[in-house]
Enzyme design. Structure first.
Site, PDB file in Angstrom:
ATOM      1  N   ASP A  62     -21.430  63.943  62.371  1.00  0.00           N
ATOM      2  CA  ASP A  62     -21.264  63.122  61.173  1.00  0.00           C
ATOM      3  C   ASP A  62     -19.911  63.440  60.563  1.00  0.00           C
ATOM      4  O   ASP A  62     -19.706  64.502  59.980  1.00  0.00           O
ATOM      5  CB  ASP A  62     -22.386  63.404  60.169  1.00  0.00           C
ATOM      6  CG  ASP A  62     -22.422  62.396  59.034  1.00  0.00           C
ATOM      7  OD1 ASP A  62     -21.344  61.924  58.628  1.00  0.00           O
ATOM      8  OD2 ASP A  62     -23.525  62.081  58.550  1.00  0.00           O
ATOM      9  N   CYS A 101     -11.187  46.673  36.483  1.00  0.00           N
ATOM     10  CA  CYS A 101     -10.658  47.556  35.441  1.00  0.00           C
ATOM     11  C   CYS A 101     -10.856  46.878  34.090  1.00  0.00           C
ATOM     12  O   CYS A 101     -10.291  45.811  33.822  1.00  0.00           O
ATOM     13  CB  CYS A 101      -9.178  47.841  35.687  1.00  0.00           C
ATOM     14  SG  CYS A 101      -8.411  48.839  34.390  1.00  0.00           S
ATOM     15  N   CYS A 151     -19.513  55.471  54.663  1.00  0.00           N
ATOM     16  CA  CYS A 151     -19.983  55.970  55.969  1.00  0.00           C
ATOM     17  C   CYS A 151     -19.774  54.956  57.097  1.00  0.00           C
ATOM     18  O   CYS A 151     -19.507  55.345  58.230  1.00  0.00           O
ATOM     19  CB  CYS A 151     -21.443  56.394  55.884  1.00  0.00           C
ATOM     20  SG  CYS A 151     -22.589  55.086  55.399  1.00  0.00           S
ATOM     21  N   CYS A 174      -2.893  49.965  36.548  1.00  0.00           N
ATOM     22  CA  CYS A 174      -2.712  51.142  35.683  1.00  0.00           C
ATOM     23  C   CYS A 174      -3.131  52.448  36.352  1.00  0.00           C
ATOM     24  O   CYS A 174      -2.868  53.523  35.813  1.00  0.00           O
ATOM     25  CB  CYS A 174      -3.475  50.958  34.378  1.00  0.00           C
ATOM     26  SG  CYS A 174      -5.286  51.021  34.566  1.00  0.00           S
ATOM     27  N   HIS A 203     -27.342  54.450  56.883  1.00  0.00           N
ATOM     28  CA  HIS A 203     -26.324  55.444  57.210  1.00  0.00           C
ATOM     29  C   HIS A 203     -25.956  55.246  58.671  1.00  0.00           C
ATOM     30  O   HIS A 203     -26.727  54.674  59.448  1.00  0.00           O
ATOM     31  CB  HIS A 203     -26.840  56.865  56.961  1.00  0.00           C
ATOM     32  CG  HIS A 203     -25.749  57.907  57.024  1.00  0.00           C
ATOM     33  ND1 HIS A 203     -24.547  57.769  56.377  1.00  0.00           N
ATOM     34  CD2 HIS A 203     -25.674  59.092  57.689  1.00  0.00           C
ATOM     35  CE1 HIS A 203     -23.792  58.827  56.620  1.00  0.00           C
ATOM     36  NE2 HIS A 203     -24.451  59.638  57.408  1.00  0.00           N
ATOM     37  N   CYS A 246      -7.342  46.721  31.997  1.00  0.00           N
ATOM     38  CA  CYS A 246      -6.375  45.694  32.411  1.00  0.00           C
ATOM     39  C   CYS A 246      -7.009  44.322  32.630  1.00  0.00           C
ATOM     40  O   CYS A 246      -6.292  43.343  32.818  1.00  0.00           O
ATOM     41  CB  CYS A 246      -5.678  46.116  33.704  1.00  0.00           C
ATOM     42  SG  CYS A 246      -4.762  47.652  33.597  1.00  0.00           S
ATOM     43  N   CYS A 275      -7.428  51.395  39.689  1.00  0.00           N
ATOM     44  CA  CYS A 275      -6.871  50.094  39.317  1.00  0.00           C
ATOM     45  C   CYS A 275      -5.484  49.948  39.931  1.00  0.00           C
ATOM     46  O   CYS A 275      -4.643  50.853  39.829  1.00  0.00           O
ATOM     47  CB  CYS A 275      -6.796  49.965  37.803  1.00  0.00           C
ATOM     48  SG  CYS A 275      -5.992  48.453  37.229  1.00  0.00           S
TER      49      CYS A 275
END
Length: 641
Positions: free
Chosen positions: A341, A271, A297, A242, A324, A274, A239
């Site tokens: 990768d 959040c 990725c 916070c 991917h 908040c 967040c």
């Protein structure tokens, strides 16, 4: 009610929608106002307006299909059997949305004006660094070949072609000199090259016939640096108010700056404490990624491929239809393309996805500045199963399309360069049809991302959990049998094992089991060690010796290793055989295990957990200058079984 095509069209940015809707309304009005004129009922697929201004835009071609157009050999046609009323309904929905966005009185374009004469702005603006390359790419693309009647649907072949065209255009950004310079300033290239040279010298010392080049080892150094120091993985952002945990809550509209950097998709990380949304734009421009240095990725492969090109490595971007992406780098010394990768810090482990992650592969394509290649078969040892899943487009259509794209892209190249590309392709084709056997490095589930995220994608491994995936097993050689002793040492600085004069590169290549562990170099602290991957609660690595396979059994066994923990981090070492397990102190001292006498196998295991950070439990922590110190040492005296 709007169809899926119209709904997708409306999701585009306002400027894109207005430009494309103008063309679509022209097509519709030409038919409605001239119902007996066949020339208005046919759209040539190779028409520049269609191929460069409609085809790349989400939902545009689908709208034509919803109007009633069908795909013929070289055209989209509005057949006699099509419903004019359906055409009118779709047209009115688009016109209504267009009027709403433009204000009262700004409706459809004048009837009778041919779509081919309509002037529109490009739907996607490339950032300044790649604008010229991107524009040239759009203009040079060949028309999409017509799909075979055996493909799943016209819309399917069009969508596939848009993917091909988009990726083939995108990789030209990596060739922008200013962008490569910017990437080079982010990379500690002098340091990486020095380490690569040291690795090469070590390899040549161990093997006088070593044919590797510095570039081969530079790839390994770049992978390690990129994952360990440069880029970070994002499951959910903290967040912004916070610093607490957030949850995915759909998407948010992109800002003008987001769109400038090809960040049309913005995730909403919400959040609950908040009641605040933290924006996560999914940037697709590698220049921006050099600044943000985070993502999943898509961002990793995008930025890593740019870094490869900045270092002068010949690299291409690899797209997998099962969600991917990664990179391939060409090795001149080995005369082949190497799988790389960055998310996994993995090199030359092409069966990782099918065997390790359990992916059901279908289409994998590699895009470079000169060529696009169907490389699916490099990544599979189950070709029959893969062929059965390739139903999105017809194989002849795909072959014809790739050939057309390559022919157009390679026109400016010299005859010598085209010959080089052809010879490489022939070598690849032989590799594709050659039998493949999984190796130890191909086993084990995915390590990037949280466990929940990996499990949701079904990428934690196959057949057994990742921590149970069997890998490398040491078996006494004839020399070791005759000398009745097995000696193994590992040095984390050089990342190599030594066994009876043989050198084995890479900590994971000789590990039996491994889960969520990677090798980390801290150049600022001048340290290197193994640790669990960020976001993982537990990491595990183990080594196995099987004496029974050589007709031997253990007489004595001595193991030396060392661990280091911080705060509440824990590193637990053990030596076991069968059901018997004994703790191994990680104090750097040699410890003998009398209880193993008579056993035919032994396994050394280290579990890393605890602490508030993945760095709080470390294995083999050493200074980068300690190239002669053993991080792990196993000495086993043997006797006949």
């Amino acid at each position: 009610m709007a169809g899926a095509g119209v709904s997708s069209l409306c999701e585009n940015p306002n400027e894109v929608f207005l430009d494309v809707s103008k063309i679509l309304l022209t097509y519709a009005d030409n038919i409605l106002r001239n119902p007996n004129e066949n020339k208005y009922k046919s759209i040539r697929i190779g028409n520049p307006t269609f191929s460069t201004k409609l085809l790349p835009v989400r939902g545009a071609v689908e709208c034509l299909f919803e109007m009633g157009f069908e795909e013929a050999e070289t055209h989209l046609v509005f057949p006699e059997t099509a419903s004019v009323e359906q055409l009118r309904r779709v047209r009115e929905i688009i016109a209504g949305e267009r009027s709403r966005r433009m204000g009262a009185g700004a409706g459809a374009p004048p009837a009778g004006r041919a779509a081919e004469q309509t002037s529109v702005r490009p739907p996607v603006r490339a950032p300044a660094a790649g604008a010229a390359a991107a524009t040239a790419a759009v203009r040079s693309q060949p028309p999409p070949p017509a799909a075979s009647a055996h493909s799943s649907s016209p819309a399917s072949s069009m969508a596939f072609f848009r993917t091909l065209q988009s990726n083939f255009q995108h990789v030209l950004l990596y060739e922008t000199p200013a962008l490569q310079d910017k990437a080079l300033h982010c990379i500690p290239h002098t340091q990486l090259r020095t380490r690569a040279q040291q690795r090469l010298q070590q390899a040549q010392s161990a093997d006088s016939e070593c044919s590797l080049r510095e570039e081969d080892l530079l790839v390994l150094e770049l992978l390690q640096w990129f994952k360990g120091e440069f880029f970070s993985w994002v499951d959910s952002l903290a967040c912004s108010r916070c610093g607490g945990k957030t949850q995915s809550a759909g998407s948010l509209p992109p800002s003008e700056d987001d769109l400038r950097w090809d960040g049309g998709r913005v995730e909403n990380h919400f959040c609950k404490v908040c009641q605040l949304s933290t924006r996560f734009p999914r940037y697709n421009n590698p220049e921006k990624l050099l600044e943000t240095r985070r993502g999943r990725c898509g961002e990793w492969a995008n930025c890593f491929t740019l870094c490869c090109r900045a270092l002068g490595l010949e690299a291409r971007y690899v797209w997998d239809s099962t969600d991917h992406v990664w990179t391939e780098v060409y090795s001149e010394s080995q005369e082949r393309w190497l799988h790389c990768d960055a998310c996994e810090n993995a090199c030359d482990k092409p069966l990782l996805y099918e065997v390790g992650w359990g992916k059901k592969l279908s289409y994998i394509l590699a895009f470079s500045k000169d060529q696009v290649v169907d490389v699916t078969w490099r990544y599979s040892c189950e070709h029959a199963e893969v062929r059965a899943r390739r139903t999105q487009v017809h194989e002849k259509w795909l072959l014809h399309t790739l050939n057309a794209l390559n022919t157009t892209r390679q026109q400016p190249l010299s005859g010598e360069r085209r010959q080089v590309l052809l010879e490489r392709l022939l070598v690849e084709l032989v590799e594709f049809i050659s039998p493949k056997t999984p190796r130890a490095g191909d086993l084990g589930g995915r390590v990037s991302g949280s466990l929940a995220w990996r499990a949701a994608r079904g990428e934690t491994g196959t057949a057994a959990p990742a921590q149970e995936a069997a890998g490398f097993v040491f078996v006494p050689t004839e020399t070791e049998k005759s000398e009745r002793v097995f000696r193994l040492s590992y040095n984390v600085v050089t990342d190599s094992y030594t066994r009876a004069g043989e050198v084995i590169r890479g900590w994971d290549t000789a590990a039996w089991r491994r889960e969520a562990v990677f090798r980390k170099e801290e150049t600022d602290w001048n340290k290197v060690y193994l640790a669990r991957t960020e976001g993982s609660s537990v990491g595990r690595v183990s080594w196995r010796l099987d004496c029974a396979a050589a007709g031997m059994r253990i007489r004595t066994a001595t193991v030396t290793t060392h661990t280091q923990t911080f705060e509440s981090g824990r590193a637990r070492c053990s030596v076991c055989s069968g059901q018997n397990s004994t703790d191994l102190p990680g104090d750097g001292e040699a410890h003998t295990f009398p209880g193993l006498a008579g056993a035919t196998e032994m396994v050394v295991t280290v579990d890393l957990d605890g602490g508030s950070s993945w760095q709080h439990a470390q294995l083999f922590r050493q200074g980068l200058e300690e190239t002669d110190k053993s991080s792990l040492q196993i000495v086993v005296e043997m006797e006949d079984a």
